[in-house]
Design an enzyme around this catalytic site. Structure first.
Site, PDB file in Angstrom:
ATOM      1  CG  HIS A 227      -2.569  -0.698   0.771  1.00 23.18           C
ATOM      2  ND1 HIS A 227      -3.240  -0.646   1.657  1.00 23.18           N
ATOM      3  CD2 HIS A 227      -2.591  -2.047   0.674  1.00 23.18           C
ATOM      4  CE1 HIS A 227      -4.619  -1.740   1.480  1.00 23.18           C
ATOM      5  NE2 HIS A 227      -3.118  -2.587   1.012  1.00 23.18           N
TER       6      HIS A 227
ATOM      7  CE1 TYR B  19      -5.445   4.538   8.529  1.00 25.28           C
ATOM      8  CE2 TYR B  19      -5.621   3.983  11.106  1.00 25.28           C
ATOM      9  CZ  TYR B  19      -4.841   3.637   9.849  1.00 25.28           C
ATOM     10  OH  TYR B  19      -4.005   3.309  10.009  1.00 25.28           O
TER      11      TYR B  19
ATOM     12  N   PRO C 256      -4.248   1.222  19.157  1.00 29.15           N
ATOM     13  CG  PRO C 256      -6.331   0.036  17.931  1.00 29.15           C
ATOM     14  CD  PRO C 256      -5.333   0.811  19.580  1.00 29.15           C
TER      15      PRO C 256
ATOM     16  CE  LYS D  96       4.072   3.886  13.440  1.00 29.46           C
ATOM     17  NZ  LYS D  96       4.383   2.857  12.035  1.00 29.46           N
TER      18      LYS D  96
ATOM     19  CE1 TYR E  58      -0.124   3.203   7.771  1.00 33.03           C
ATOM     20  CE2 TYR E  58      -1.124   4.014   9.706  1.00 33.03           C
ATOM     21  CZ  TYR E  58      -1.013   2.647   7.789  1.00 33.03           C
ATOM     22  OH  TYR E  58      -2.301   2.249   7.880  1.00 33.03           O
TER      23      TYR E  58
END
Ligand code: APR
Ligand code: PHB
Length: 393
Positions: free
Chosen positions: A75, A204, A296, A300, A388
């Protein structure tokens, strides 16, 4: 009492313990993995599946990356839905090409178990009443009960990879251990469904009704979450109620294309930030969830376990193969430096996207300003992207 001799006893047959055992075995360093539960129980856990490039590389180094590379999805970005907008975070653009791999943690653990079996790795399932002994001695040992029979393993080092509820962290004296914790006033209700993901990338969602997340395990297996009050129980939520609430928190065009189906797994998880210091006490080294927990939101958890294992693996290699213990002596400080940066990022991303139950109008306005700033600043997007995809080891 049957007695075993090994170089490293690893407590915990989750991703952390299995990965370290596999890496060490490939370099001729012996270990025994003691796992409380059955393999089926361990493999029945549903956990996040966003892998940083550091973790992907470790799996390949351990000789466990073939199926991940075949079935995992690369991704290059993800989306944030907020204020009626759907903005994309282009990870590759803001990191000079870094990406993440989407591949379920259950599959990671399955691949690690298969690799351990292929090498004849020693994994003890059903190890009960594990106790750590002589941590400050020249050699240490671990005792446990196996099918009602007392067992013992003598070793040079013990690695506590036994998760948040394990015995290892609790074996460090209270006057030595310092614990830091933040418990968030909400949980995540998660559903796994055998339906095509609503989007080819993760979404998100920050919504006035609460956070939501659209994730996936494959093209036919989806993972969705919604923020719920801590007082909610999973039995309070029918599948229909879950899907309706999820749709209300997503942009109209996303909600309209959401394919729903029966939940094959449904659970509520609390959110906490937790760090235990130090991550070493004598011959005991803590790794993964045994030492730290992250909310979450930033995905990580497994990735922090990976950097712990990377540092510990190289420290043990240097000790055994080159007689140099500097890596082991510096493990706790080095691991904690990266842990705290990931804790910060996970805390930041959680506050950015969740609706605080006691939040004021001012809090909501500041949260909107944070999102507006994020998507108006290349520097802010670069900061998000580098965290990220994974800070350097
Ligand atoms: N004796 C033996 N085994 C134990 C004990 C004990 N006293 N206590 C716990 N265990 C086992 C658990 O059954 C579990 O299989 O230790 C293992 C710990 O595995 P995880 O909890 O998965 O922790 P870790 O390997 O560090 O992986 C971290 O897992 O929980 C997720 O979000 C987390 O993604 C992160 C990853
Ligand atoms: C998941 O797929 O379970 C997942 C993905 C990203 C997160 C958390 C969980 O941030």
């Amino acid at each position: 009492m049957p007695s075993h001799q090994t170089q490293v006893v690893i407590i915990g047959g989750g991703p952390s313990g299995l990965l370290l055992s596999q890496l060490l075995h490939r370099k001729g360093i012996s270990s025994i993995v003691l796992e409380k539960h059955s393999r089926a129980h361990v493999l029945g856990r549903i956990r996040a599946g966003v892998l940083e490039h550091g973790f992907v590389n470790l799996m390949r180094e351990a000789g466990c990356g073939a199926r991940m590379d075949r079935e995992g999805e690369i991704h290059g970005g993800f989306r944030i839905a907020h204020q009626g907008r759907l903005d994309r975070v282009d990870l590759a653009k803001h990191t000079g090409g870094e990406t993440v791999m989407v591949y379920g943690q259950t599959e990671v653990t399955r691949d690690l178990y298969a690799a351990r079996d292929a090498m004849g790795g020693v994994i003890v399932h059903g190890a009960q009443n594990v106790q750590l002994q002589a941590l400050m001695g020249a050699r240490s040992y671990v005792t446990w009960d196996q099918d009602g029979e007392a067992q013992r393993a003598d070793c040079d080092f013990i690695v506590g990879a036994d998760g948040f509820h394990g015995v290892s962290r609790k074996s460090i004296p209270a006057d030595v251990l310092k614990e830091y914790e933040k418990v968030y006033p909400f949980g995540w209700l998660g559903v796994l469904s055998e339906t095509p993901p609503v989007s080819d990338e993760l979404i998100y969602a920050r919504h006035e009704r609460g956070f939501a997340l659209c994730s996936l395990r494959s093209r036919v297996l989806s993972r969705y979450y919604i923020q719920v009050p801590l007082t909610d129980r999973v039995e309070d939520w029918s599948d229909a109620a879950f899907w309706n609430e999820l749709k209300r928190r997503l942009p109209d065009e996303v909600a309209a294309s959401l394919q729903t189906g029966p939940s094959v797994e449904k659970s509520i998880a609390p959110l906490r930030s937790f760090v235990a210091e130090p991550m070493r006490y004598g011959n005991l080294f803590l790794a993964g969830d045994a030492a730290h927990i992250v909310p979450p939101t930033g995905a990580k958890g497994l990735n922090l376990a990976a950097s712990d294992i990377h540092y510990l693996y190289h420290g043990l290699l240097d000790h055994y193969l080159r007689g140099d213990s500097a890596g082991l002596d510096g493990y706790s400080q080095k691991a904690l430096a990266r842990v705290w940066k990931a804790e910060r990022f996970s805390w930041w991303m959680t506050n950015l996207l969740h609706r605080a139950p006691d939040g004021t109008d001012t809090d909501l306005r500041l949260q909107r300003a944070e999102l507006d700033y994020l998507f108006s600043s290349e520097a802010a997007l670069s900061s998000l992207a580098e965290n990220y995809t994974g800070l350097p080891y």
